[in-house]
Enzyme design. Sequence first.
Site, PDB file in Angstrom:
ATOM      1  N   ARG A  47      48.110  55.959  92.567  1.00  0.00           N
ATOM      2  CA  ARG A  47      47.115  54.916  92.850  1.00  0.00           C
ATOM      3  C   ARG A  47      45.703  55.511  92.758  1.00  0.00           C
ATOM      4  O   ARG A  47      44.793  54.915  92.190  1.00  0.00           O
ATOM      5  CB  ARG A  47      47.320  54.313  94.257  1.00  0.00           C
ATOM      6  N   LYS A 137      34.681  40.915 100.566  1.00  0.00           N
ATOM      7  CA  LYS A 137      35.358  39.741 100.026  1.00  0.00           C
ATOM      8  C   LYS A 137      36.502  39.323 100.928  1.00  0.00           C
ATOM      9  O   LYS A 137      37.220  40.176 101.477  1.00  0.00           O
ATOM     10  CB  LYS A 137      35.898  40.055  98.635  1.00  0.00           C
ATOM     11  N   GLU A 179      36.051  33.597  98.827  1.00  0.00           N
ATOM     12  CA  GLU A 179      36.949  33.315  97.693  1.00  0.00           C
ATOM     13  C   GLU A 179      38.048  32.329  98.098  1.00  0.00           C
ATOM     14  O   GLU A 179      39.102  32.751  98.588  1.00  0.00           O
ATOM     15  CB  GLU A 179      37.589  34.609  97.178  1.00  0.00           C
ATOM     16  N   LYS A 221      33.197  33.146  95.181  1.00  0.00           N
ATOM     17  CA  LYS A 221      34.136  33.569  94.131  1.00  0.00           C
ATOM     18  C   LYS A 221      35.113  32.427  93.939  1.00  0.00           C
ATOM     19  O   LYS A 221      35.879  32.084  94.843  1.00  0.00           O
ATOM     20  CB  LYS A 221      34.854  34.858  94.529  1.00  0.00           C
TER      21      LYS A 221
HETATM   22  C1  5MM Z   1      43.834  42.216  93.096  1.00  0.00           C
HETATM   23  O1  5MM Z   1      44.142  40.998  93.686  1.00  0.00           O
HETATM   24  C2  5MM Z   1      43.458  40.758  94.903  1.00  0.00           C
HETATM   25  C3  5MM Z   1      44.427  40.538  96.025  1.00  0.00           C
HETATM   26  O2  5MM Z   1      45.276  41.636  96.115  1.00  0.00           O
HETATM   27  P1  5MM Z   1      46.402  41.648  97.257  1.00  0.00           P
HETATM   28  O3  5MM Z   1      47.189  40.397  97.062  1.00  0.00           O
HETATM   29  O4  5MM Z   1      47.155  42.868  96.975  1.00  0.00           O
HETATM   30  O5  5MM Z   1      45.683  41.692  98.560  1.00  0.00           O
HETATM   31  C4  5MM Z   1      42.623  39.507  94.802  1.00  0.00           C
HETATM   32  O6  5MM Z   1      41.840  39.364  95.948  1.00  0.00           O
HETATM   33  C5  5MM Z   1      41.743  39.542  93.602  1.00  0.00           C
HETATM   34  O7  5MM Z   1      40.642  40.369  93.852  1.00  0.00           O
HETATM   35  C6  5MM Z   1      41.169  38.197  93.241  1.00  0.00           C
HETATM   36  O8  5MM Z   1      42.054  37.160  93.556  1.00  0.00           O
HETATM   37  C7  5MM Z   1      40.838  38.121  91.768  1.00  0.00           C
HETATM   38  O9  5MM Z   1      41.883  38.696  91.008  1.00  0.00           O
HETATM   39  P2  5MM Z   1      42.294  38.089  89.595  1.00  0.00           P
HETATM   40  O10 5MM Z   1      43.400  39.007  89.145  1.00  0.00           O
HETATM   41  O11 5MM Z   1      42.734  36.685  89.838  1.00  0.00           O
HETATM   42  O12 5MM Z   1      41.062  38.153  88.715  1.00  0.00           O
END
Ligand code: 5MM
Length: 333
Positions: A47, A137, A179, A221
């Site tokens: 990671r 966020k 978001e 977002k």
């Molecule tokens: C990377 O995905 C984020 C949430 O991760 P976990 O479910 O592991 O907590 C998520 O917050 C992400 O930053 C946003 O939804 C935007 O991601 P996408 O892939 O939709 O652009």
Amino acid sequence: MKKNTKLYETAAALLETGKGILAADESDSTAGKRLSMVHLPNEPEHRRNFRELLFTAPDIEKYISGVILYDSTLREATKESIPFADVLTARGIVPGIKVDLGTKDLEGFKGEVVSQGLDNLAERFAEYYDLGARFAKWRAVITIDDEETPTDAAIKMNCIMLARYAQIAQASNIVPIVEPEVIHEGDHSLERAEMVTTRTLQILFQTLIEYKVDLAGLILKSSMVLAGNAHSEQTTPEEVANATLRTFHMSVPHTCAGIVFLSGGQTPERSTDNLNAIAKLGEQPWPITYSYSRAIEEPMLKAWGGKPENEEAAKEALRATCERNSLASLGKL
Ligand code: 5MM
């Protein structure tokens, strides 16, 4: 309301024209899904290495204004022991932190969830600030199922959590990104997605105003507005652009510092094309750009394949993806 110029400066840096935000905030278990794409086990060192590739790719500071990190990543460092937050800050990229702790079922509301994470949030923000984070966020999940789902009750509960998080963030000199992700999976139509997204954002901003959150120091977002991924008619970029901007004009006050998009499981190409179509509709009351996770990381992961000999190619793939999204945010593709 007392003006906090620190917040406005951070928001302006994050929303600089032609730049966007990389969401590298996968929890450790979701990071494992990224690693499984390149056939690596979900171990801390893999990671860490994945994130080091992202944050050390050449020239990304031309296209990326901020990176959202996960708690464990904010505490990690490069192979040379330079904390990731310092690596980013030295490149002029603002480090951010995802602070929601995932979702729990909302009792009595089938299939609906509410995000967790308000406990000790002020103390967590104080530590995150010391570690270098200047924005945060919180993600709420809104699923479209039948005519009843989502319910106003579930949307309201999530919006109150978002407002409380935003209050605490601003009091900690941290810019909150709110978001409310309207989930793309499902067979709902474009019209239904537009109705649900508009309703969600209207409730969100009513609640933020009610709780005296300073919208000039806050970033939305949002999902793009498009038919569900299983719907018979998929939405063209022009339709996405028109529906998404209609939604924002019906719900987002002009005082909001800006809007960034999540990719929501769309392919990298589709996310970029849709952003480009939105930008082509011209200047809006808010800066609008991208904050993708999967849509930015996937091309890099494919180029990497988990192999040390592909690391430079992976970094170049990331740079190229960021450049394309930068051009799309300007409507120049
Ligand atoms: C990377 O995905 C984020 C949430 O991760 P976990 O479910 O592991 O907590 C998520 O917050 C992400 O930053 C946003 O939804 C935007 O991601 P996408 O892939 O939709 O652009």
